[in-house]
Design an enzyme around this catalytic site. Structure first.
Site, PDB file in Angstrom:
ATOM      1  N   GLN A   1      13.631  51.203 -19.687  1.00  0.00           N
ATOM      2  CA  GLN A   1      13.619  51.645 -18.289  1.00  0.00           C
ATOM      3  C   GLN A   1      14.211  50.588 -17.357  1.00  0.00           C
ATOM      4  OE1 GLN A   1      12.855  54.669 -17.183  1.00  0.00           O
ATOM      5  NE2 GLN A   1      10.651  54.875 -17.148  1.00  0.00           N
TER       6      GLN A   1
ATOM      7  N   GLU B   1      11.751  53.103 -11.538  1.00  0.00           N
ATOM      8  CA  GLU B   1      12.746  53.003 -10.477  1.00  0.00           C
ATOM      9  C   GLU B   1      13.090  51.589 -10.042  1.00  0.00           C
ATOM     10  OE1 GLU B   1      12.179  56.900  -7.910  1.00  0.00           O
ATOM     11  OE2 GLU B   1      10.436  56.447  -9.133  1.00  0.00           O
TER      12      GLU B   1
END
Lengths: 342, 697
Positions: free
Chosen positions: B593, B660
């Site tokens: 990620q 994010e």
């Protein structure tokens, strides 16, 4: 996608006859560009004639010391060929600078030079484009011109409604190298065989932007011949693009340098990403002929070559940056070649 | 304070449970769902940017053998709700943007549907369109609020006075481009309408949330939730663009309803995704910084101008991170929108933080330059004791530690001098901070059942490539106090209890919390020795919720950039990020990620740019050959590290969410490195070579 008939005839002659007999027929080789165009509706043939297995896939020595590349040889095969890498590094480098490994495994010698512009408007059937739909106008004028021409265009903002307006560039890297190498194109057509100097294969838009090349309907490239380079010649291809791989050239330079004697060289320069055809920089070559290849001399030569360049205004600042970028890239490429010959 | 789970499965580097199926190609994605005798739909899109459909001639399309249905604004069913204009598909003749849906063809094959769609002739009354964003438009307006419910404007103290009296005052304008999410898997749906069935409508849809997807479809079509099932076990990426259903989902359902009993498949083409699947608005950021000679900020302000579609408002919260990032007595943030004849913007990875940490983080570098300070030190000097926006203490904040550890790992202290040259390349290094709020959604329920010696947990969660299939079992195992191999978690189906969207880096925080509640409920009811069929549920709203702290994840990103001295080409051989995101549940999926986010940030810095053509009224470069994303050859050594951060306030896992933050700050760090290499400050993204040429010798 419009349905079409597909044919795989038994010989090259038959294939040429089939295409010549049907106005809306096209040849299919590697298909890396044509298949996209079939899906997008950019190409709408009634008949697709597959020549992939008909033309030669051989790379063979010519009696004069040159090489013949069969039209069906793949870009990967040509780039990996020892003779090409040793004698024509500019060609191997240009091929490896293009597309991706997967595409190069499929794309062919005959097909690569015939790929069509990546102008975004040409590829979008909902926008006006004189090349795709003659007379419809040109959406690129004042639009997205980053990948468009600065050479061989009449004005900085040509008339977008005029049927001859087209600022598209030819996207092939291979073709730029072939232009610098003075390759010869072997063609078979309904009227028989002919040979076309590579520099004459592609055309400027003139009054018919729909035509990329001088090939007549039904004419098929069967091979490309590379003449031998002079002894001691060195060549290189330099591509400048917006990412490190898998992008078309903003500008590219194919150069061949031959030392004639102390302080004197012969230079061949072809430019990519800047015109409707691979642009042989004959003006710059003349200026440099017989003189020393100093950076100042190269800059002066490029100034002469680019005197008629027409930067195209457009989104994100247009493409005027290509003019200094061309000069900088030619200077850097020749600098490296000269250093390598010392 | 929350009782943190004792990490046994949590923290383990477990391989993805769905990995083998994906590598073998046996994981079924929405479009591939095996169904009997499917039909295929292809949209018809408007070719004018503003106007009205005056006539639609479908005769040529319908004349083709194998065409089953053609829907147009005059033949399509009337929807129950048209409040959301983006989803009011084929309900009006009005065209609000180029590419808007004006019809759909359903046929026996996808090729035939596409051919027939080309043959639908649409006549328009075309009107002048207006699609150019600028700061000096006279119709800019303040939205009522910005995305995620944030206030539109905030102000504290007097920025103007502080700017006037400061030792150093800096005022700069920065801009970010329009970006399209471009997940590898296009937006796709297989839809079946079988009116006689108990559940008449089934959608196998590529979505970041089956339950929110269903809720929207029900509202638009006027159906009860029990009448609709949404299934989505696997997603080929979404980056926010599948967080809310777009018009394609409604269109697929309408196509299926026009063909009862026959499954209909609809996948957008890459080109169609550029007008129908959301995007990130371009932003123009006017940033002000005031500081004393030591670098202490006395004012920080950002005034943002961005766009939305005339038919539907989406206001990116670009100014929000400036409200809390650094200490300063005087502060201001504002958002102004232009409503244009453009497609509808939406979520894209780190809405708000991603663009909003570009301008300010470059401005800080400019300030450091002006003060002759190290940009790492400048950031550390402005570290706030408490959240400047709310006055609350931090649940945990380790930005300074991230900066220091990153600097040490990167070799920041030994960085080369400005405009350092190595052969043909100019070399520079840059830094920027990252931040992302720690969020938990209000609704999610998990159900745990004991069967055949194993624990089966069910929750309608989503795994858009993030690792949910693997990480939720880790949480459930620790919550139940059992081995992770004894836990199976099932997700991606509205048959399972309700779950929130995979968005806002909130997935694991939310669904994990629900699982922990369910596990405690289960143990409370059945003890350590349950029997087959024992079952308990837990809701996230029963989990402890801390209101007294400001909770954010932080990070620091370091970049080495090289710029070719002749051509201006930019290469980034090194990206290094250090993050403080609470406890990391699975290092393997977490690293993926972080690295993915940082790479996407590099992509934003150098490549991505949806080139808006105001003459035509659409994105000119609408395919992946022309819309450049960073490719392998552009990616060098990308390292993601994290601190062992303990946060007892956020949730029982101690996790902050990591989907994010990796994309936040990267682009600023690249710009700062390029400036150090060349002396050229690029304030409008992307950093392309033409912007550097004039600054090179």
């Amino acid at each position: 996608m419009k349905p079409f008939a597909y044919a795989r005839p038994g010989s090259v002659a038959e294939a040429v006859r089939d295409v010549a007999a049907e106005p809306a027929a096209v040849f299919l080789a590697g298909g890396t560009n044509l298949v996209d165009h079939l899906k997008l509706g950019v190409a709408r043939p009634d008949l697709v004639v597959d020549v992939r297995t008909l033309t030669s896939r051989e790379i063979s020595d010519l009696p004069d010391g040159g090489l013949r590349l069969g039209a069906a040889s793949t870009n990967s095969e040509v780039a990996a060929d020892r003779r090409v890498r040793e004698r024509y590094p500019v060609l191997a480098e240009a091929l490896l600078a293009g597309a991706t490994g997967q595409l190069r495994n499929t794309a062919t010698t005959g097909g690569n030079p015939l790929q069509r512009t990546r102008c975004v408007y040409f590829q979008d059937v909902t926008t006006a484009c004189n090349k795709r739909d003659p007379g419809s106008g040109c959406s690129a004028v004042g639009g997205y011109t980053r990948h468009h021409a600065v050479l061989g265009v009449p004005a900085a903002l040509p008339d977008p409604t005029a049927p001859e307006t087209c600022t598209a560039t030819h996207p092939s890297d291979m073709a730029v190298a072939l232009a610098a190498l003075d390759a010869q194109v072997q063609v078979l057509g309904p009227a028989g065989e002919r040979t076309i100097p590579f520099a004459d294969l592609h055309r400027l838009p003139g009054d018919d932007p729909s035509r990329d090349t001088v090939l007549e309907h039904g004419e098929l490239i069967t091979a490309l011949d590379l003449p031998p380079l002079p002894a001691g010649a060195r060549s290189a291809y330099r591509k400048v693009r917006d990412r490190a791989s898998y992008a078309f050239a903003l500008v590219s330079v194919a150069a061949v340098v031959t030392a004639d004697g102390p302080g004197s060289s012969t230079v061949r320069i072809a430019l990519g990403g800047v015109a409707h055809k691979p642009w042989r920089a004959t003006r710059a070559e003349q200026v440099l002929r017989g003189g020393p290849l100093t950076e100042d001399a190269v800059r002066a030569a490029m100034a002469a070559e680019l005197a008629a360049a027409q930067p195209q205004p457009g989104i994100d600042g247009g493409n005027g940056f290509k003019i200094p970028l061309l000069t900088r890239t030619v200077v850097a490429t020749l600098r490296e070649l000269v250093e390598a010959t010392r | 304070m929350t009782d943190l789970l004792e990490p046994r499965a949590i923290g383990r580097d477990l391989a993805r449970r769905d990995g083998v199926a994906k590598v073998r190609g046996t994981a079924t994605y929405a479009f591939e769902t095996p169904v009997e005798h499917p039909a295929y739909a292809h949209p018809v899109q408007a070719t004018v940017a503003r106007g009205r459909v005056t006539a639609v001639d479908t005769s040529a399309a319908e004349a083709l053998d194998g065409v089953l249905v053609v829907l147009t604004p005059s033949t399509a069913e009337r929807l129950a709700s048209t409040d959301d204009a983006e989803l009011a598909v084929l309900q009006t003749d009005e065209v609000g943007f180029r590419g808007q849906l004006v019809g759909v063809v359903v046929a026996e094959t996808s090729e035939l549907a596409r051919q027939a769609a080309d043959l639908v002739r649409v006549a328009y009354e075309e009107r002048q369109h207006d699609s150019v964003l600028s700061v000096d438009r006279d119709d800019l307006y303040a939205p009522e609020q910005v995305n995620a419910g944030h206030e539109t404007d905030t102000a504290e103290g007097d920025v103007g006075a502080a700017m006037a009296s400061a030792a150093v005052a800096l005022e700069r304008t920065y801009s970010t481009a329009m970006y399209h999410n471009n997940p590898l898997e296009p937006h796709a749906t297989t839809a079946l309408w079988d009116p006689a069935a108990e559940v008449p409508l089934t959608l196998w849809d590529s979505t970041q949330g089956v339950h929110p997807d269903r809720a929207t479809v029900c509202r638009v079509l006027g159906l009860e939730e029990r009448q609709v099932r949404v299934v989505c076990p696997y997603i080929g990426g979404g980056f926010g663009s599948k967080g809310t259903p777009h018009a394609n989902v409604v269109l697929a359902a309408m196509a299926a309803r026009a063909l009862p009993g026959r499954p209909v498949k609809l996948a957008l083409t890459r080109q169609q995704m550029f007008s129908l699947a959301g995007y990130r608005t371009p932003t123009i950021q006017q940033v002000q910084l005031a500081a004393d000679r030591s670098g202490r900020l006395s004012a920080i302000a950002i005034d943002v101008v961005e766009q939305t579609s005339r038919i539907k408002e989406f206001a990116e919260q670009t100014g929000v991170p400036t409200r809390m990032m650094y200490a300063s007595p005087n502060r201001r943030t504002t958002h102004r929108l232009a409503a244009l004849d453009v497609p509808v913007p939406s979520w894209m990875r780190a809405p708000g933080e991603c663009p909003g940490m570009f301008g300010p983080e470059v401005a800080l570098d400019e300030l450091a330059d002006e003060l002759g300070l190290d940009p790492v030190d400048l950031r550390i000097r402005n570290e706030p004791e408490v959240d400047p926006e709310t006055g609350k203490p931090w649940s945990s904040r380790h930005l300074v530690e991230c900066l220091r550890e990153g600097a040490q790992r990167f070799g920041w202290a030994d960085r080369p001098a400005p405009r350092h040259r190595d052969g043909a390349w100019l070399v520079g290094t840059g830094v920027a901070s990252s931040v992302y709020p720690t969020m938990r959604q209000a609704t999610s329920t998990a159900r745990i059942r004991y069967a055949d010696g194993r624990y089966v947990a069910e929750i309608g969660a989503a795994d858009l490539g993030t690792g949910t299939w693997t990480t939720l079992p880790q949480v459930a195992a620790d919550a139940l106090g059992v081995d992770v191999d004894d836990v199976e978690v099932r997700i991606g189906d509205t048959e399972y209890p309700i779950a929130s969207v995979a968005g806002g880096s909130s997935g694991l925080n939310t669904w994990g919390s629900a699982l922990v509640v369910a596990a405690r409920e289960f143990r409370g009811k059945f003890g350590r020795r349950p029997e087959d069929g024992d079952e308990a549920t837990g809701d996230v709203d029963q989990a402890a919720q801390d209101e007294d702290h400001a909770a954010y994840a932080f990070g620091a990103q370091f970049v080495e950039a090289r710029v070719h001295a002749d051509t201006g080409e930019v290469r980034v051989p090194r990206l290094l990020g250090v993050f403080a995101c609470g406890r990391i549940v699975n290092p393997r999926t977490a690293r993926s990620q972080f690295v993915g986010g940082m790479t996407m940030g590099l992509s934003m810095a150098l490549h991505e740019n949806s080139v808006w053509d105001p003459q035509v009224g659409q994105v000119a470069n609408h395919d992946l050959a022309e819309y450049h994303v960073t490719v392998n050859a552009d990616v060098g050594d990308v390292q993601a590290h994290w601190l062992d951060e303990h946060d007892p306030y956020v949730n029982a896992m101690g996790s902050k969410g990591i989907g994010e933050i990796g994309i936040v700050g990267t682009a600023a760090a690249v710009v700062n490195a390029v400036h150090r290499a060349t002396g050229v400050r690029v304030r409008d993204l992307p950093v392309t070579l033409d912007k550097l040429l004039t600054g090179l010798d």
